[in-house]
Design a protein around this motif. Structure first.
Motif, PDB file in Angstrom:
ATOM      1  N   CYS A 244       6.831  32.761  29.572  1.00  0.00           N
ATOM      2  CA  CYS A 244       8.164  32.308  30.014  1.00  0.00           C
ATOM      3  C   CYS A 244       8.050  30.986  30.759  1.00  0.00           C
ATOM      4  N   VAL A 245       9.134  30.216  30.649  1.00  0.00           N
ATOM      5  CA  VAL A 245       9.220  28.920  31.319  1.00  0.00           C
ATOM      6  C   VAL A 245      10.584  28.834  31.997  1.00  0.00           C
ATOM      7  N   TYR A 246      10.595  28.432  33.255  1.00  0.00           N
ATOM      8  CA  TYR A 246      11.856  28.275  33.990  1.00  0.00           C
ATOM      9  C   TYR A 246      12.599  27.031  33.513  1.00  0.00           C
ATOM     10  N   SER A 247      13.909  27.102  33.614  1.00  0.00           N
ATOM     11  CA  SER A 247      14.737  25.956  33.221  1.00  0.00           C
ATOM     12  C   SER A 247      14.830  24.895  34.309  1.00  0.00           C
ATOM     13  N   GLY A 248      14.466  25.216  35.501  1.00  0.00           N
ATOM     14  CA  GLY A 248      14.523  24.244  36.592  1.00  0.00           C
ATOM     15  C   GLY A 248      13.733  24.743  37.782  1.00  0.00           C
ATOM     16  N   SER A 249      13.634  23.878  38.784  1.00  0.00           N
ATOM     17  CA  SER A 249      12.866  24.234  39.979  1.00  0.00           C
ATOM     18  C   SER A 249      13.628  25.168  40.905  1.00  0.00           C
ATOM     19  N   GLY A 250      14.940  25.227  40.761  1.00  0.00           N
ATOM     20  CA  GLY A 250      15.736  26.095  41.625  1.00  0.00           C
ATOM     21  C   GLY A 250      16.082  25.503  42.972  1.00  0.00           C
ATOM     22  N   LYS A 251      15.903  24.192  43.153  1.00  0.00           N
ATOM     23  CA  LYS A 251      16.207  23.584  44.444  1.00  0.00           C
ATOM     24  C   LYS A 251      17.712  23.555  44.728  1.00  0.00           C
ATOM     25  N   THR A 252      18.506  23.239  43.709  1.00  0.00           N
ATOM     26  CA  THR A 252      19.956  23.164  43.921  1.00  0.00           C
ATOM     27  C   THR A 252      20.553  24.517  44.290  1.00  0.00           C
ATOM     28  N   PRO A 253      20.309  25.595  43.534  1.00  0.00           N
ATOM     29  CA  PRO A 253      20.852  26.893  43.965  1.00  0.00           C
ATOM     30  C   PRO A 253      20.257  27.375  45.280  1.00  0.00           C
ATOM     31  N   LEU A 254      19.010  27.004  45.547  1.00  0.00           N
ATOM     32  CA  LEU A 254      18.396  27.405  46.806  1.00  0.00           C
ATOM     33  C   LEU A 254      19.090  26.753  47.993  1.00  0.00           C
TER      34      LEU A 254
ATOM     35  N   LEU B  24       9.377  26.874  43.073  1.00  0.00           N
ATOM     36  CA  LEU B  24       9.664  25.481  43.405  1.00  0.00           C
ATOM     37  C   LEU B  24       8.576  24.549  42.870  1.00  0.00           C
ATOM     38  N   LYS B  25       7.360  25.024  42.800  1.00  0.00           N
ATOM     39  CA  LYS B  25       6.249  24.210  42.298  1.00  0.00           C
ATOM     40  C   LYS B  25       5.795  24.756  40.938  1.00  0.00           C
ATOM     41  N   ASN B  26       5.434  23.822  40.089  1.00  0.00           N
ATOM     42  CA  ASN B  26       4.938  24.163  38.745  1.00  0.00           C
ATOM     43  C   ASN B  26       5.920  25.066  37.991  1.00  0.00           C
ATOM     44  N   TRP B  27       7.201  24.725  38.098  1.00  0.00           N
ATOM     45  CA  TRP B  27       8.221  25.563  37.478  1.00  0.00           C
ATOM     46  C   TRP B  27       8.207  25.440  35.943  1.00  0.00           C
ATOM     47  N   ASN B  28       7.687  24.313  35.429  1.00  0.00           N
ATOM     48  CA  ASN B  28       7.674  24.108  33.983  1.00  0.00           C
ATOM     49  C   ASN B  28       6.395  24.598  33.315  1.00  0.00           C
TER      50      ASN B  28
ATOM     51  N   GLY C 164      18.944  36.049  46.431  1.00  0.00           N
ATOM     52  CA  GLY C 164      18.938  34.806  45.660  1.00  0.00           C
ATOM     53  C   GLY C 164      17.998  33.773  46.226  1.00  0.00           C
ATOM     54  N   LEU C 165      17.931  33.677  47.551  1.00  0.00           N
ATOM     55  CA  LEU C 165      17.012  32.720  48.168  1.00  0.00           C
ATOM     56  C   LEU C 165      15.555  33.065  47.870  1.00  0.00           C
ATOM     57  N   SER C 166      15.221  34.332  47.970  1.00  0.00           N
ATOM     58  CA  SER C 166      13.828  34.724  47.733  1.00  0.00           C
ATOM     59  C   SER C 166      13.409  34.484  46.283  1.00  0.00           C
ATOM     60  N   VAL C 167      14.309  34.725  45.341  1.00  0.00           N
ATOM     61  CA  VAL C 167      13.956  34.527  43.931  1.00  0.00           C
ATOM     62  C   VAL C 167      13.875  33.046  43.585  1.00  0.00           C
ATOM     63  N   GLU C 168      14.842  32.273  44.027  1.00  0.00           N
ATOM     64  CA  GLU C 168      14.851  30.848  43.683  1.00  0.00           C
ATOM     65  C   GLU C 168      13.746  30.068  44.385  1.00  0.00           C
ATOM     66  N   SER C 169      13.259  30.565  45.491  1.00  0.00           N
ATOM     67  CA  SER C 169      12.177  29.861  46.189  1.00  0.00           C
ATOM     68  C   SER C 169      10.797  30.206  45.638  1.00  0.00           C
ATOM     69  N   GLY C 170      10.724  31.082  44.648  1.00  0.00           N
ATOM     70  CA  GLY C 170       9.427  31.490  44.137  1.00  0.00           C
ATOM     71  C   GLY C 170       8.842  30.570  43.089  1.00  0.00           C
TER      72      GLY C 170
END
Length: 266
Positions: free
Chosen positions: A70-80, A159-163, A151-157
């Motif tokens: 699996c690959v994330y679509s983004g780093s999650g900084k904006t929703p975080l 942030l690095k190497n999201w791709n 939501g914060l805990s999931v999106e902060s997991g």
């Protein structure tokens, strides 16, 4: 000469203190709380629209066959960031609003509320209404904050190497941030209901206090009959007496004409 200004009834009324529920500060805090809830709702919608999603890709390794990662679509900084702002904003609004209500109710004079009959209909209604708003406000607040924390805990997991492809990816279900926004908005409206209930109770308390004061004043006025004025005759000195002559008054003694004739002869 400067003109004279009339004194109205509003000028004689005591000015509201800043700790009164009906003061300008109380109304301003309530409006700010509702606006803060709306702002948190918008932030939650933004977090929902920009939340991270997962795409599964297959990789071929020699001797091991196909493997999916699996690959994330983004780093999650904006929703975080949006979820964190909503979390803090809702907490600050709730603490300020409930602290102000507590201070206002504590400092308000309670003579009439204390004298209420606990079994009366207005007292029972206001008690149940205030209890309902208080409990539901904190329940909605707790649920909304818990959802935002998830939501914060999931999106902060990630942030690095999201791709980078991973064997396992943790994502949020669709609608979690939206639900948190709905609970946030419900929280501020329930807090407004609690404020209005406390304000209504204070107004009724003041009205009952005024009625009791008027009854006491009336009873004190009619408790003893008014004393009758003392009877007596007082003399008033006349400084400048005025004499009147009555020219039409007849003389006290009238002599006959015959007697007057004889008297002339003598």
């Amino acid at each position: 000469m400067p003109g004279k200004m009339a004194v109205t009834h509003a000028d004689l009324e005591p000015s509201r203190r800043s700790t009164d529920l009906g003061s300008k500060i109380g109304v301003l805090l309530m409006i700010l709380t509702i606006l803060c809830g709306l702002f948190c709702f918008i932030l939650c919608l933004v977090s929902e629209a920009t939340r991270s999603e997962v795409t599964w890709v297959g990789t071929n390794e020699k001797g091991k066959g196909a493997k999916y990662e699996c690959v994330y679509s983004g780093s999650g900084k904006t929703p975080l960031l949006c979820a964190a702002a909503a979390f803090v904003g809702l907490a600050v609004a709730m603490v300020i609003e409930h602290t102000y209500i507590l201070i206002a109710v504590t400092n308000s004079p309670p003579p009439a509320l204390v004298s209420w009959d606990p079994d009366s209909a207005p007292a029972n209604y206001l008690t149940w209404q205030a209890g309902f708003f208080f409990v539901t406000t904190w329940i909605c607040f707790a649920v909304g904050e818990i959802l935002l924390l998830i939501g914060l805990s999931v999106e902060s997991g990630h942030l690095k190497n999201w791709n980078r492809p991973r064997p396992n990816c943790l994502i949020l279900r669709e609608g979690l941030f939206s639900a948190a926004g709905v609970f946030s908005l419900t929280t501020v409206f329930l807090a407004a209901g609690l404020y209005l209930t406390a304000l209504r109770a204070q107004i009724i308390s003041q009205e009952l206090a005024n009625v009791q004061r008027e009854v006491l004043e009336a009873s004190a006025l009619y408790a003893t009959p008014p004393s009758s004025p003392p009877h007596g005759i007082t003399t008033i000195a006349r400084e400048n007496p005025i004499t009147r002559e009555n020219h039409d008054q007849q003389p006290l003694f009238v002599f006959p004409q015959a007697f007057s004739k004889h008297s002339n002869l003598v």
